[in-house]
Write an enzyme that holds these catalytic residues in place. Sequence first.
Site, PDB file in Angstrom:
ATOM      1  N   HIS A 114       9.002  -8.350   9.125  1.00 13.83           N
ATOM      2  CA  HIS A 114       7.806  -8.594   9.926  1.00 13.83           C
ATOM      3  C   HIS A 114       6.904  -9.638   9.259  1.00 13.83           C
ATOM      4  O   HIS A 114       6.472 -10.609   9.896  1.00 13.83           O
ATOM      5  CB  HIS A 114       7.046  -7.275  10.116  1.00 13.83           C
ATOM      6  CG  HIS A 114       5.741  -7.423  10.838  1.00 13.83           C
ATOM      7  ND1 HIS A 114       5.608  -7.200  12.188  1.00 13.83           N
ATOM      8  CD2 HIS A 114       4.510  -7.779  10.397  1.00 13.83           C
ATOM      9  CE1 HIS A 114       4.357  -7.408  12.541  1.00 13.83           C
ATOM     10  NE2 HIS A 114       3.659  -7.757  11.461  1.00 13.83           N
ATOM     11  N   GLU A 115       6.593  -9.453   7.956  1.00 16.28           N
ATOM     12  CA  GLU A 115       5.666 -10.352   7.275  1.00 16.28           C
ATOM     13  C   GLU A 115       6.233 -11.765   7.174  1.00 16.28           C
ATOM     14  O   GLU A 115       5.499 -12.747   7.291  1.00 16.28           O
ATOM     15  CB  GLU A 115       5.343  -9.807   5.881  1.00 16.28           C
ATOM     16  CG  GLU A 115       4.671  -8.448   5.872  1.00 16.28           C
ATOM     17  CD  GLU A 115       3.387  -8.431   6.685  1.00 16.28           C
ATOM     18  OE1 GLU A 115       2.710  -9.474   6.754  1.00 16.28           O
ATOM     19  OE2 GLU A 115       3.070  -7.376   7.262  1.00 16.28           O
ATOM     20  N   HIS A 163       5.418 -13.815  10.116  1.00 17.00           N
ATOM     21  CA  HIS A 163       4.126 -14.500  10.006  1.00 17.00           C
ATOM     22  C   HIS A 163       4.250 -15.761   9.165  1.00 17.00           C
ATOM     23  O   HIS A 163       3.670 -16.807   9.497  1.00 17.00           O
ATOM     24  CB  HIS A 163       3.089 -13.569   9.376  1.00 17.00           C
ATOM     25  CG  HIS A 163       2.673 -12.435  10.269  1.00 17.00           C
ATOM     26  ND1 HIS A 163       2.366 -12.605  11.596  1.00 17.00           N
ATOM     27  CD2 HIS A 163       2.502 -11.109  10.003  1.00 17.00           C
ATOM     28  CE1 HIS A 163       2.032 -11.434  12.126  1.00 17.00           C
ATOM     29  NE2 HIS A 163       2.107 -10.506  11.176  1.00 17.00           N
ATOM     30  N   HIS A 172       1.553 -11.550  16.211  1.00 18.00           N
ATOM     31  CA  HIS A 172       1.953 -10.216  16.639  1.00 18.00           C
ATOM     32  C   HIS A 172       2.390 -10.206  18.102  1.00 18.00           C
ATOM     33  O   HIS A 172       1.933 -11.007  18.922  1.00 18.00           O
ATOM     34  CB  HIS A 172       0.806  -9.236  16.433  1.00 18.00           C
ATOM     35  CG  HIS A 172       0.639  -8.837  15.006  1.00 18.00           C
ATOM     36  ND1 HIS A 172      -0.551  -8.385  14.482  1.00 18.00           N
ATOM     37  CD2 HIS A 172       1.521  -8.849  13.966  1.00 18.00           C
ATOM     38  CE1 HIS A 172      -0.392  -8.120  13.198  1.00 18.00           C
ATOM     39  NE2 HIS A 172       0.851  -8.400  12.861  1.00 18.00           N
TER      40      HIS A 172
END
Length: 758
Positions: free
Chosen positions: A257-258, A261, A267
């Site tokens: 997930h990170e 980014h 998101h």
Amino acid sequence: MFSKYVLATLLALFAQSMCIQELSLPPEGSHSTAATRSKKAKTAISEDIMYNYLMQFDYLPKSDLETGALRTEDQLKEAIRSLQSFGNITVTGEIDSATARLIQKPRCGVGDRRSADSFSPDNLYHEIGSNVRVRRFALQGPKWSRTDLTWSMVNRSMPDASKVERMVQTALDVWANHSKLTFREVYSDQADIQILFARRAHGDGYKFDGPGQVLAHAFYPGEGRGGDAHFDADETWNFDGESDDSHGTNFLNVALHELGHSLGLAHSAIPDAVMFPWYQNNEVAGNLPDDDRYGIQQLYGTKEKTWGPYKPQTTTTTTTTTTMRAMIYRADKPAYWPWNNPSNNPNNDRNRARERQEEERRRQEKERRRQEEERRHQEEERRRQVEERQRQEEERWRQEQERQEEENRRRKIEHKSQWERNPSKERNRPRERQEMERRRQEQERQEQERQEQEDRRRERERDRQLEWERRNRNGAREPVTPTANTTPRPTNKPYPTVHRQHHHHNKPRKPKPDSCMTYYDAISIIRGELFIFRGPYLWRIGTSGLYNGYPTEIRRHWSALPENLTKVDAVYENKQRQIVFFIGREYYVFNSVMLAPGFPKPLASLGLPPTLTHIDASFVWGHNNRTYMTSGTLYWRIDDYTGQVELDYPRDMSIWSGVGYNIDAAFQYLDGKTYFFKNLGYWEFNDDRMKVAHARAKLSARRWMQCARSANEVDDEQRWTASLVSEGEETGRSGSRELRINHFILSILLLAIANWRS
């Protein structure tokens, strides 16, 4: 009396009805005063928590931190609705139980508001006239201007650093498999993406909150800290990739997930998406959900071509109008047209074969990664065992040093007490000190003379051995006849270790050494070939054996070496594929055959002692792939990234059991094994047992020069057995002589005793 009883009964019934009314639930639309007060008190507490949460994750502006109490209730409800919509729960605008559970769930520390604005009802998945779905993923800020990115880990000393590196690489591979991105790990603080574990406030303005809730945060692509991913070190992480949360938070899912980014994705409001802000332990298994896949391909493209609809183009002529179709490429989710996909053509097997090949390639790649991972685990275990052995050896050496120091202190105390018990000796102390100093100097002089004699004896022994080898090899064809102008034979160390730039125009060239009767100054694998150095010459051995025309002068390959070069002390090829020569107190670094700028440099620039005059050998140990250097009785380990000696060195060469001191050369061969050389022999080293594989040295010329055994040459074992037999025979002959002498003396004694009695 009766009226009083009736009045009391009515009052009791009225009080009971009021209690029942208080305990019953109010009907819909009723506004009980007590219930309203209770609800307002609860809402005040919840609003305070909700305000902080909404401001932290960008649903309310952070600039209103001091004036938050002046906001209207409509603003708060609108922010709560946005949160509920983004969290995929029922939208009520109230702080209900579902909302309370949502804000208590662990999540990413990156805000949602900027991406929430893109998720209006008219931007959700819905069908339009062309049957093409509009993307729901969110792109945030800039993207990387290139597709080849680097990453590094800051906390390399943490206990689970190797597992973290493996998980981060796995997460990056997932993003790379669905885009044109490639990732490469580097050991530098200038990497595009830096992985950091930190606690609380850690210098970026976004502090962590301890265990629970905020797990990590990352920065979007850009300079400085752009692309960096930070993880809360107070969390209990599961680095084994297990789906069971009882062992901790799944680090692989959070890292995936990170890193999204870090690549530019914001998101997503889709619960099954990787970029959903709240933590969920979903198994990715190498595949991305459609929402994340479309997002990353929108930013960086896709590896494979996709099929999209034909866009009609009209071409007009003088007589007819023809409509032509052209295939266009779409980066987002394409419409599917079966008749335009050539893989559906039953007559076209090439696409199916290509798909099978691609599937086989992916399977082989997965198997290769698994084997590489297993090999890395084994390497880590072996390195841990070696470090443990070294630690135990250091501890033993330290205890021995402490014991010796304690013994010295005890002797000094005893010596002092003896002087105190006998004060008359105090007057003779200066004289005794002078006498002790004289004796010490005399012992040093004798030791030096003994060492010089031993060196000369070894040189003569080596000369005799070389001469014996030459005669056995050449037989009677080349008899050795000394003449008046014969060039002296080389000694054990015939070449000086300190080289200076002197020009000897009339200096005669040294004769080429005999390949089968010489020892080696240095030996190394360079560009996959074996190079052996002796004096100013070298041999070059490839897969087909020794190259023609060798030995040749070293300076024919590396002309930047000193003109008066007589020998090299050590040579090796480092991890940057540079060739490093050690000559006396200096070392040279070559890029292929070109001298690197700034070289030569002194050995002291590596962190070695300034008094060190030369290096005996340098090699990369196959057991841990680290670089080592030896000189005399000591050895050092070099940090390949800093180019400096590591702090806890030097150490004694006795750790390399069976190798001994003052070796001539060492290197790692193509088979991954390490070999040590001294005089005319060599030893193979057993990495697992930390000792030589055979106690007796083997002849170097047979193994490395492929020299054949001559007819007059005696086998090593036969020579060893013959020496033992000759020693036994000599011992037997001397014993028999002593026995005869003893018998003769005994006879004389008996005769003398008989005469004395008579």
